[in-house]
Scaffold this active site. Structure first.
Site, short mmCIF file in Angstrom:
data_model
loop_
_atom_site.label_atom_id
_atom_site.label_comp_id
_atom_site.label_asym_id
_atom_site.label_seq_id
_atom_site.Cartn_x
_atom_site.Cartn_y
_atom_site.Cartn_z
N SER A 54 0.91 -1.27 0.01
CA SER A 54 0.03 -0.63 0.12
C SER A 54 0.75 0.80 -0.26
CB SER A 54 -1.18 -0.04 0.74
OG SER A 54 -1.78 0.72 0.92
N ASP A 85 -9.81 -3.78 -5.45
CA ASP A 85 -9.17 -2.25 -4.33
C ASP A 85 -10.09 -1.17 -4.88
OD1 ASP A 85 -7.49 -0.52 -2.98
OD2 ASP A 85 -5.93 -2.46 -2.88
N HIS A 95 -7.63 -4.70 -1.20
CA HIS A 95 -7.59 -4.13 -0.65
C HIS A 95 -6.23 -4.96 -0.06
CE1 HIS A 95 -4.15 -0.81 -0.64
NE2 HIS A 95 -3.95 -0.93 1.00
#
Length: 545
Positions: free
Chosen positions: A390, A475, A510
């Protein structure tokens, strides 16, 4: 959003009313006959809080508060005493709180801490007092206040601000206060005995610190009964599996209640954890947490290493246990975490010095940690692999552009690599609230600074190490197009013949695929990529591990 099944009568099990639709995970009881919940707007921002009376139509629910500023989001929680609900509206730098008395939900919300730009407050309740954790530019590591429930403007400082100790959180009991803090990058727990509920709160005395067994570790809150003297907390380290302890706040004794079973003959004494400090380019000392097998590591530069980093959002990447990581450690790997600026490990200023127009400190800190580990013979350039997810994937992308010669392999999970394009589009979920993290690129100063480190915008015609990039088709935080764009540009411009793999998970968001075995499969793929890059995959004629 989700649909909430209709409540049932505890005695007859009969359904009461119809299911609620469009509800977020923020949901609390307000007495026995009402619910308070939060809904989201079109960009997935929690923006409205509602009061629902059981048996009534959802269309008749009353909106208690609507946050119209798209840089703010709402959250909802109950006090440990279960007498109040707290509704907070927060941005990255400002947080203010309303309270709702559970026994009188019809009275609506009342302001507990006012909306003041740059002031961040969190609140709790016990007896006749609210407890307020308050942070500002002046008190950047927070102070703890108390005020009477019937006079919220009359505050008393219980724990003053300290530049070297950050108040992370508090937990209230009927007779005790528990304060979770951070000092020198490590979490601490201190308990205080409180006076009777009807006595005034003036000062805290006799703080008692909980002792831990490892040099680096992770401590977390667990559910505890409000009326008890027993504090339950979770604990783990890079070599200690997740544990649950009960700590008697009256006697200071800890009792191990549960420890996660690790199969395969695991013995924690076979591993060593330690804390080292690297020196950043500006002289700042950066903590590094390290684990390796006690007997296999040679520290002559020949050992393989995986270095992990994040460094954003004031998030602390504490050194916790991961069973699948043993697959690397038992192959002679050293695993390390670089606690770089932009995270929260060393306090609020640590975070402030790794964001906005100081974001590059995050990347240069990581490079300094890598250089330190090479200098101290934990590994060599030919043996050093790196990983981040991320915003940590942004870190990986940035350092690959800056120092591709320093690493043998890199793993960037769901990486936020197209920073400039994403932050220029307020219709993308989270963008507006993220301007207080990265800066608003519609302003010239931020535009050119962000462009100078955004990974997609800085790919060059140069040699890169072996790279694995992952994405999730669904995501909502980092759209799959970002890592795909990064990989496409690397394929077009890089001048080496090293592996460049892109894996887009078609059924995940995600946080990768759900399920224990699916997550293990993802770890296995990541580790296999690293082992292949280091030429450590057994040949067909070799013994299989």
């Amino acid at each position: 959003m989700r649909s909430l099944s209709a409540p049932c009568c505890s005695e007859t099990r009969a359904v009461v009313g119809k299911p609620l639709v469009g509800v977020t995970s923020y949901l609390e009881w307000a007495g026995n006959e009402a619910l308070v919940y939060i809904t989201m707007d079109a960009i997935l921002r929690p923006d409205k809080v509602w009061l629902h009376k059981l048996g009534s139509e959802q269309s008749s629910d009353s909106c208690l508060y609507h946050e119209k500023d798209d840089m703010f989001s709402l959250d909802l929680g109950a006090s440990e005493s279960e007498k109040f609900l707290f509704i907070a509206s927060e941005s990255k730098i400002t947080r203010f709180v309303f309270y709702l008395e559970v026994s009188k939900p019809e009275d609506g919300l009342r302001v507990l801490t006012p909306r003041i730009n740059g002031i961040d407050t969190s609140v709790s309740h016990r007896g006749n007092h609210f407890f307020i954790q308050r942070r500002s530019d002046e008190f950047f590591n927070s102070e703890l206040l108390a005020c009477p429930v019937d006079n919220t403007s009359e505050t008393t400082v219980l724990i003053p601000h300290r530049a070297s100790v950050k108040i992370q959180d508090i937990q209230l009991f009927s007779d005790h206060l528990v304060v979770y803090e951070r000092e020198q990058g490590l979490p601490t727990i201190t308990t205080y005995r409180l006076p009777a509920v009807d006595e005034p709160l003036i000062t805290l005395q006799g703080g008692q610190a909980v002792q831990f067994i490892d040099p680096v570790y992770l401590v977390g809150q667990s559910e505890s009964q409000f009326s008890t003297n027993i504090l339950r907390f979770s604990y783990s380290s890079l070599r200690t599996p997740p544990c649950v302890y009960d700590y008697d706040m009256s006697t200071g004794e800890s009792v191990l209640k549960k420890i996660e079973t690790v199969l395969g003959g695991f013995d924690a004494s076979n591993y060593v954890t330690e804390r080292k400090w690297a020196t950043a380019s500006d002289g700042t000392q950066i903590p590094i947490s390290i684990v390796h097998q006690k007997n296999l590591v040679k520290l002559d530069g020949s050992d393989p290493m995986l270095l992990y980093g994040y460094g954003s959002y004031e998030i602390c990447i504490d050194p916790d246990f991961k069973a699948s990581r043993l697959s690397l450690l038992d192959r002679g790997f050293i695993f390390a975490i670089a606690h770089i600026r932009g995270g929260g490990e060393m306090g609020r200023q640590w975070y402030e010095n790794g964001k906005f127009l100081k974001k590059k400190n995050t990347f240069t800190d990581f490079i300094a940690c890598a250089e330190f580990l090479i200098e101290k013979k934990y590994c060599s350039k030919e043996k050093l692999c790196i990983e981040g997810r991320s915003a940590g994937g942004l870190l990986i992308g940035a350092v690959l552009n800056m120092r591709p010669d320093l690493f043998k392999a890199a793993v960037a999970g769901v990486p936020f690599v197209d920073v400039l394009t994403t932050m220029l589009d307020p219709s993308i979920p989270l963008t507006t609230s993220e301007w207080e993290e990265w800066g608003d690129p519609r302003k010239e100063e931020f535009y050119f600074y962000m462009k100078s480190y955004s990974p997609v915008d800085n790919v060059q015609a140069q040699n890169y190490p072996n790279i694995l990039v992952t994405a999730g088709l669904h995501d909502p935080r980092v759209m799959y197009s970002e890592p795909a764009k990064f990989v496409a540009k690397l394929r077009d411009m890089k001048t080496d013949g090293n592996d460049l793999l892109f894996k887009c998970e078609l059924s995940a968001g995600h946080f990768s695929k759900s399920g224990r075995f699916e997550r293990l499969q993802e770890d296995a793929m990541t580790y296999a990529f690293i082992l292949k890059a280091l030429d450590m995959i057994p040949t067909s004629g070799s013994a299989q591990n």
